[in-house]
Write a protein that holds these residues in place. Structure first.
Motif, PDB file in Angstrom:
ATOM      1  N   MET A   9       5.447   7.687  -2.029  1.00 59.94           N
ATOM      2  CA  MET A   9       4.564   6.431  -1.908  1.00 59.94           C
ATOM      3  C   MET A   9       3.303   6.831  -1.010  1.00 59.94           C
ATOM      4  SD  MET A   9       5.634   4.388  -4.053  1.00 59.94           S
ATOM      5  CE  MET A   9       7.375   4.276  -4.749  1.00 59.94           C
ATOM      6  N   GLY A  10       2.135   6.497  -1.567  1.00 64.12           N
ATOM      7  CA  GLY A  10       0.997   6.773  -0.922  1.00 64.12           C
ATOM      8  C   GLY A  10       0.481   5.990   0.193  1.00 64.12           C
ATOM      9  N   HIS A  11      -0.943   5.518   0.081  1.00 70.32           N
ATOM     10  CA  HIS A  11      -1.707   4.759   1.044  1.00 70.32           C
ATOM     11  C   HIS A  11      -1.454   3.135   0.798  1.00 70.32           C
ATOM     12  CE1 HIS A  11      -3.906   3.517   4.560  1.00 70.32           C
ATOM     13  NE2 HIS A  11      -4.932   3.005   3.702  1.00 70.32           N
ATOM     14  N   ALA A  40      -6.456  10.445  -3.697  1.00 71.36           N
ATOM     15  CA  ALA A  40      -6.818  10.436  -2.215  1.00 71.36           C
ATOM     16  C   ALA A  40      -5.987   9.151  -1.547  1.00 71.36           C
ATOM     17  CB  ALA A  40      -8.107   9.901  -2.052  1.00 71.36           C
ATOM     18  N   THR A  41      -5.460   8.217  -2.497  1.00 73.34           N
ATOM     19  CA  THR A  41      -4.893   7.052  -1.947  1.00 73.34           C
ATOM     20  C   THR A  41      -3.551   6.533  -2.426  1.00 73.34           C
ATOM     21  OG1 THR A  41      -5.762   5.345  -3.428  1.00 73.34           O
ATOM     22  CG2 THR A  41      -7.210   5.860  -1.695  1.00 73.34           C
ATOM     23  N   MET A  42      -2.946   7.480  -3.346  1.00 73.98           N
ATOM     24  CA  MET A  42      -1.711   6.885  -4.048  1.00 73.98           C
ATOM     25  C   MET A  42      -0.871   8.145  -4.057  1.00 73.98           C
ATOM     26  SD  MET A  42      -3.464   4.116  -6.651  1.00 73.98           S
ATOM     27  CE  MET A  42      -1.683   2.955  -7.060  1.00 73.98           C
ATOM     28  N   GLY A  43       0.666   7.801  -4.197  1.00 72.21           N
ATOM     29  CA  GLY A  43       1.593   8.782  -4.626  1.00 72.21           C
ATOM     30  C   GLY A  43       1.465   9.307  -5.907  1.00 72.21           C
ATOM     31  N   PRO A  44       1.822  10.587  -6.128  1.00 72.16           N
ATOM     32  CA  PRO A  44       2.050  11.444  -7.524  1.00 72.16           C
ATOM     33  C   PRO A  44       2.460  10.552  -8.530  1.00 72.16           C
ATOM     34  CG  PRO A  44       3.410  12.509  -5.839  1.00 72.16           C
ATOM     35  CD  PRO A  44       2.559  11.426  -5.185  1.00 72.16           C
ATOM     36  N   VAL A  89       4.690  -8.615  19.910  1.00 71.40           N
ATOM     37  CA  VAL A  89       5.587  -9.606  19.217  1.00 71.40           C
ATOM     38  C   VAL A  89       6.498  -8.587  18.588  1.00 71.40           C
ATOM     39  CG1 VAL A  89       3.832 -11.178  18.893  1.00 71.40           C
ATOM     40  CG2 VAL A  89       3.719  -9.393  17.298  1.00 71.40           C
ATOM     41  N   PRO A  90       7.605  -9.180  17.862  1.00 69.78           N
ATOM     42  CA  PRO A  90       8.221  -7.997  16.942  1.00 69.78           C
ATOM     43  C   PRO A  90       7.498  -7.349  15.923  1.00 69.78           C
ATOM     44  CG  PRO A  90       9.626  -9.887  17.346  1.00 69.78           C
ATOM     45  CD  PRO A  90       8.118 -10.239  17.957  1.00 69.78           C
ATOM     46  N   ALA A  91       7.574  -6.113  15.947  1.00 72.23           N
ATOM     47  CA  ALA A  91       6.595  -5.439  14.781  1.00 72.23           C
ATOM     48  C   ALA A  91       7.716  -4.462  13.819  1.00 72.23           C
ATOM     49  CB  ALA A  91       5.827  -4.608  15.580  1.00 72.23           C
ATOM     50  N   ALA A  92       7.470  -4.356  12.552  1.00 69.32           N
ATOM     51  CA  ALA A  92       7.990  -3.565  11.816  1.00 69.32           C
ATOM     52  C   ALA A  92       6.896  -2.655  11.319  1.00 69.32           C
ATOM     53  CB  ALA A  92       8.658  -4.356  10.539  1.00 69.32           C
ATOM     54  N   VAL A  93       7.092  -1.517  10.929  1.00 68.06           N
ATOM     55  CA  VAL A  93       6.278  -0.420  10.647  1.00 68.06           C
ATOM     56  C   VAL A  93       6.633   0.186   9.207  1.00 68.06           C
ATOM     57  CG1 VAL A  93       5.036   1.894  11.313  1.00 68.06           C
ATOM     58  CG2 VAL A  93       5.923   0.162  12.966  1.00 68.06           C
ATOM     59  N   LEU A  94       5.692   0.220   8.455  1.00 69.97           N
ATOM     60  CA  LEU A  94       5.984   1.031   7.115  1.00 69.97           C
ATOM     61  C   LEU A  94       4.904   1.856   6.535  1.00 69.97           C
ATOM     62  CD1 LEU A  94       7.547  -1.019   3.946  1.00 69.97           C
ATOM     63  CD2 LEU A  94       5.311   0.226   3.702  1.00 69.97           C
ATOM     64  N   VAL A  95       5.295   2.853   5.935  1.00 71.98           N
ATOM     65  CA  VAL A  95       4.502   3.967   5.388  1.00 71.98           C
ATOM     66  C   VAL A  95       4.983   4.569   4.309  1.00 71.98           C
ATOM     67  CG1 VAL A  95       5.222   5.802   7.083  1.00 71.98           C
ATOM     68  CG2 VAL A  95       2.930   5.840   6.198  1.00 71.98           C
ATOM     69  N   GLY A  96       4.240   5.412   3.325  1.00 76.68           N
ATOM     70  CA  GLY A  96       4.472   6.154   2.359  1.00 76.68           C
ATOM     71  C   GLY A  96       4.531   7.696   2.750  1.00 76.68           C
ATOM     72  N   THR A  97       5.515   8.193   2.338  1.00 74.92           N
ATOM     73  CA  THR A  97       5.573   9.700   3.018  1.00 74.92           C
ATOM     74  C   THR A  97       4.568  10.677   2.338  1.00 74.92           C
ATOM     75  OG1 THR A  97       6.909  10.483   1.034  1.00 74.92           O
ATOM     76  CG2 THR A  97       8.098   9.771   3.305  1.00 74.92           C
ATOM     77  N   ALA A  98       3.809  10.193   1.177  1.00 79.57           N
ATOM     78  CA  ALA A  98       2.614  10.739   0.670  1.00 79.57           C
ATOM     79  C   ALA A  98       1.207  10.214   0.925  1.00 79.57           C
ATOM     80  CB  ALA A  98       2.747  10.911  -0.894  1.00 79.57           C
ATOM     81  N   ASP A  99       1.284   9.659   2.068  1.00 79.96           N
ATOM     82  CA  ASP A  99       0.034   8.887   2.406  1.00 79.96           C
ATOM     83  C   ASP A  99      -1.121   9.807   2.933  1.00 79.96           C
ATOM     84  OD1 ASP A  99      -1.882   7.245   3.690  1.00 79.96           O
ATOM     85  OD2 ASP A  99      -0.567   5.742   4.252  1.00 79.96           O
ATOM     86  N   ARG A 100      -2.133  10.116   2.280  1.00 83.65           N
ATOM     87  CA  ARG A 100      -2.947  11.060   2.724  1.00 83.65           C
ATOM     88  C   ARG A 100      -4.212  10.472   3.628  1.00 83.65           C
ATOM     89  NH1 ARG A 100      -2.940  15.660  -0.618  1.00 83.65           N
ATOM     90  NH2 ARG A 100      -1.959  15.376  -2.499  1.00 83.65           N
ATOM     91  N   LEU A 101      -4.146   9.033   3.635  1.00 84.99           N
ATOM     92  CA  LEU A 101      -5.266   8.652   4.756  1.00 84.99           C
ATOM     93  C   LEU A 101      -4.605   8.197   5.965  1.00 84.99           C
ATOM     94  CD1 LEU A 101      -6.995   6.115   2.144  1.00 84.99           C
ATOM     95  CD2 LEU A 101      -7.817   8.102   3.352  1.00 84.99           C
ATOM     96  N   VAL A 114       0.730  -2.247  -3.347  1.00 82.93           N
ATOM     97  CA  VAL A 114       0.800  -2.067  -4.827  1.00 82.93           C
ATOM     98  C   VAL A 114       1.430  -1.135  -5.339  1.00 82.93           C
ATOM     99  CG1 VAL A 114      -1.011  -1.547  -6.787  1.00 82.93           C
ATOM    100  CG2 VAL A 114      -1.765  -2.986  -5.078  1.00 82.93           C
ATOM    101  N   GLU A 115       1.564  -0.039  -4.832  1.00 81.80           N
ATOM    102  CA  GLU A 115       2.703   0.908  -5.163  1.00 81.80           C
ATOM    103  C   GLU A 115       3.974   0.632  -5.143  1.00 81.80           C
ATOM    104  OE1 GLU A 115       1.478   5.123  -4.292  1.00 81.80           O
ATOM    105  OE2 GLU A 115       0.372   4.361  -2.670  1.00 81.80           O
ATOM    106  N   ALA A 116       4.393   0.037  -4.049  1.00 91.02           N
ATOM    107  CA  ALA A 116       5.883  -0.370  -3.907  1.00 91.02           C
ATOM    108  C   ALA A 116       6.130  -2.172  -3.390  1.00 91.02           C
ATOM    109  CB  ALA A 116       6.660   0.544  -2.646  1.00 91.02           C
TER     110      ALA A 116
END
Length: 301
Positions: free
Chosen positions: A266-268, A182-186, A229-241, A272-274
């Motif tokens: 990477m998941g959600h 549900a929350t992490m990459g394979p 404010v300046p904002a960086a955005v980060l996400v895992g391609t395998a994020d299901r949530l 911790v994953e990365a």
């Protein structure tokens, strides 16, 4: 936290009287970083970022209300207004007048940042933000935890799963497999799955349910456009949530997006994953907007 220097701890009182367990690491006067964790997590979720940043940053991490060592809220204590109140209170209690920090939020922590976007205390203290594995709205309709195509049935089933009042039970082989799916990459390492499972299973059931109801009806689209404010955005391609569709839309809507990073596989649970990738994003923001330089040891690594 095991392996970390002993923090200075304090209890921050929010606008409605809620008490927030808060930890401060690193040297006084160093560039400041404030960390807001996600739903069902705690300050322990940021252990790798704290370990890496504390030698040359002042790192503030707090338990969202109802998580970790912050008491479960009273009835009516669950709302995006409460999240914004809490962040504003932590900033006021840990930063000096006019002192600015990089604020990083994961999942519900990112939603906390969005909710606080127009608050005077946030505007005064936030130099830049990292929105990590998060989204502003349509969380149940866009989530892919339930393996069905988009539509009303998937949305209803997702809401039932994430909003369940059932206890999570012990951390064992089965529960870790469920959490990983549900929350992490394979490819997530077993020790990182174990770490996430222990953190999530420790969240009190009333708090897990109370916040699930807030997230199910979340709509912070307007707040994203107010986050100036300046904002960086980060996400895992395998994020299901909070799949990448959210991050891509936020990157388009933010008034000052500094970049969108998509971590392959990477998941959600990206901090911790990365952990190195998330820490690098925070460091880049502190260097650019607070003038924070790495230690000589890190510079030569």
């Amino acid at each position: 936290m095991i392996g970390l220097p002993a923090p200075r701890t304090l209890t921050v009182r929010s606008a409605d009287g809620a008490e927030l367990h808060t930890e401060v690491y690193g040297p006084e006067g160093a560039p400041a970083v404030v960390l807001a964790h996600g739903w069902t997590c705690s300050t322990a979720f940021w252990a790798e970022q704290i370990r890496a940043l504390a030698p040359d940053h002042r790192v503030v991490a707090y338990d969202q209300r109802g998580h970790g060592r912050s008491p479960v809220p009273a009835p009516g204590g669950y709302s995006t207004t409460a999240l914004a109140d809490d962040l504003e209170a932590v900033l006021a209690a840990t930063l000096g007048p006019g002192e600015r920090a990089v604020v990083a939020g994961h999942s519900m922590g990112g939603m906390t940042i969005m909710a606080a976007a127009g608050r005077p205390g946030f505007v005064q203290h936030a130099a830049a933000v990292l929105l990590c594995s998060t989204g502003p709205s349509r969380l149940t309709s866009e989530a892919t935890v339930v393996p069905l195509g988009p539509g009303g049935l998937r949305t209803r089933l997702t809401g039932a799963v994430l909003g369940s009042k059932a206890p999570l039970g012990p951390v064992n082989g089965i529960s870790k497999k469920v959490l990983k799916y549900a929350t992490m990459g394979p490819g997530s390492a077993p020790d990182r799955v174990e770490s996430c499972a222990r953190i999530v299973h420790a969240c009190p059931r009333p708090s897990r349910y109370g916040w699930s109801q807030v997230l199910a009806g979340l709509d912070l689209e307007a707040a994203v456009r107010e986050l100036r404010v300046p904002a960086a955005v980060l996400v895992g391609t395998a994020d299901r949530l909070t799949p990448p569709v959210h991050s891509r839309a936020m990157a388009e809507a933010l008034p000052h997006c500094t970049g969108l990073t998509e971590l392959a596989g990477m998941g959600h649970m990206t901090p911790v994953e990365a952990p190195e990738a998330v820490t690098a994003q925070i460091r880049e923001l502190t260097l650019t907007y607070l003038g924070a330089h790495p230690t000589s040891k890190e510079a030569g690594a």
